[in-house]
Motif scaffolding. Structure first.
Motif, PDB file in Angstrom:
ATOM      1  N   ASP A   1      27.874   7.739  11.312  1.00  0.00           N
ATOM      2  CA  ASP A   1      27.859   7.643  12.775  1.00  0.00           C
ATOM      3  C   ASP A   1      27.173   6.371  13.248  1.00  0.00           C
ATOM      4  O   ASP A   1      27.626   5.719  14.193  1.00  0.00           O
TER       5      ASP A   1
ATOM      6  N   MET B   1      26.376  12.108   7.469  1.00  0.00           N
ATOM      7  CA  MET B   1      26.979  12.061   8.802  1.00  0.00           C
ATOM      8  C   MET B   1      26.252  11.049   9.689  1.00  0.00           C
ATOM      9  O   MET B   1      26.882  10.275  10.420  1.00  0.00           O
ATOM     10  N   HIS B   2      24.950  11.044   9.624  1.00  0.00           N
ATOM     11  CA  HIS B   2      24.157  10.134  10.456  1.00  0.00           C
ATOM     12  C   HIS B   2      24.427   8.679  10.078  1.00  0.00           C
ATOM     13  O   HIS B   2      24.588   7.821  10.964  1.00  0.00           O
TER      14      HIS B   2
ATOM     15  N   CYS C   1      32.595  11.139  13.301  1.00  0.00           N
ATOM     16  CA  CYS C   1      31.543  10.128  13.180  1.00  0.00           C
ATOM     17  C   CYS C   1      32.084   8.706  13.220  1.00  0.00           C
ATOM     18  O   CYS C   1      31.307   7.763  13.402  1.00  0.00           O
ATOM     19  N   CYS C   2      33.384   8.538  13.039  1.00  0.00           N
ATOM     20  CA  CYS C   2      33.970   7.199  13.075  1.00  0.00           C
ATOM     21  C   CYS C   2      34.228   6.778  14.526  1.00  0.00           C
ATOM     22  O   CYS C   2      34.508   7.609  15.389  1.00  0.00           O
TER      23      CYS C   2
ATOM     24  N   ILE D   1      27.683  19.308  11.100  1.00  0.00           N
ATOM     25  CA  ILE D   1      28.645  18.422  11.770  1.00  0.00           C
ATOM     26  C   ILE D   1      28.747  18.684  13.270  1.00  0.00           C
ATOM     27  O   ILE D   1      29.371  17.906  13.993  1.00  0.00           O
TER      28      ILE D   1
ATOM     29  N   TYR E   1      28.292  15.947  16.170  1.00  0.00           N
ATOM     30  CA  TYR E   1      29.305  14.899  16.202  1.00  0.00           C
ATOM     31  C   TYR E   1      30.655  15.453  16.674  1.00  0.00           C
ATOM     32  O   TYR E   1      31.353  14.825  17.472  1.00  0.00           O
TER      33      TYR E   1
ATOM     34  N   HIS F   1      25.233   4.199  21.495  1.00  0.00           N
ATOM     35  CA  HIS F   1      24.355   5.238  20.940  1.00  0.00           C
ATOM     36  C   HIS F   1      23.102   5.435  21.797  1.00  0.00           C
ATOM     37  O   HIS F   1      22.610   6.554  21.943  1.00  0.00           O
TER      38      HIS F   1
END
Length: 263
Positions: free
Chosen positions: A97, A93-94, A121-122, A147, A150, A217
């Motif tokens: 992301d 996931m990281h 994450c997209c 998850i 996110y 971010h």
């Protein structure tokens, strides 16, 4: 390039297509698929030819979430083994992301459990009208823990208070209203509708697009402090004196195409 559970292609424009390819189990993921996706993301992130990444899936459904046989095996393992396994999913996931190029999720059918995390994450997410989503973990005694950062960022805490706890299925239109999706399209039109986003992205400075993503971010959900202000001023100064920053400004003033759009 072909993998075991995924397919990858990169076209002449630098658009990488990463496709989940386990349609026989509705693209459910297990430890092998997670490891493969991590390797693929690392490979694509390091490839200078890649300008955009799309994430899609073969078959009727985007992804049913965790594979049942995998979950059954994890139930037989101890705490440390489960922690190690969860850390692998967290790494996936990281990496998705923080992928340094723009990412677009293209969703058809069902996206359940961890698949909702992939979508969240997209950077951009499109889904067909008939798509449906579900944070189904509590139905089987689990929670959407890995998850959750996110998904909560995308849906907001208020919506997560409902859907984390009820495990209700929600429609593509609801996902659009709540912020998980950017666009809902007619059946069969995911690829064509994604092309308009891709065309817009490819008009822009690749270095600036990556820097803009990093900026998001770095400043999201932070108090506007002296540190945040300093970060933003340094970021714009750095991009102004960069090669693409100089080229973009010069091309604009000279009323010509910048080098990244040269034929």
């Amino acid at each position: 390039m072909s993998q075991h559970y995924t397919e990858i292609s990169i076209d002449s424009r630098g658009v990488a297509n990463l496709i989940l390819n386990r349609p026989e189990v509705h693209n459910a993921f297990d430890d092998q698929m997670i490891a493969e996706l991590i390797r693929v993301l690392d490979q694509l992130a390091a490839d200078d030819k890649v300008k955009v990444l799309t994430l899609s899936a073969r078959g009727k459904n985007f992804s049913a979430g965790a594979d049942l046989n995998w979950m059954r095996s994890m139930a037989q393992k101890n705490y440390q083994q489960n922690l190690d396994d969860a850390n692998e999913l967290a790494a996936l996931m990281h990496k998705l992301d923080k992928f340094p190029k723009p990412t677009i999720a293209l969703v058809q059918g069902a996206a359940f459990g961890g698949a909702v995390g992939l979508v969240a994450c997209c950077d951009m997410a499109l889904a067909e009208q008939g798509a449906s989503f579900c944070l189904s973990e509590v139905k089987i005694g689990l929670i959407p823990a890995v998850i959750s950062p996110y998904v909560m960022r995308a849906l907001g805490e208020r919506q997560c208070r409902r859907y984390f706890l009820t495990a209700e299925r929600f429609s593509a239109d609801s996902a659009l209203t709540m912020g998980l999706l950017h666009q809902v399209v007619a059946a069969g039109e995911l690829a064509s509708q994604a092309e308009s986003l891709i065309a817009s992205l490819l008009q822009n400075s690749p270095a600036a697009v990556s820097a803009a993503k990093a900026l998001l971010h770095n400043i999201y959900n932070r108090k506007i402090s002296n540190n945040v202000i300093a970060h933003t001023t340094q970021a714009i100064a750095e991009i102004r004196v960069s090669a693409e920053g100089q080229e973009g400004l010069t091309a604009f003033l000279e009323k010509r195409k910048p080098a990244w759009l040269a034929d």
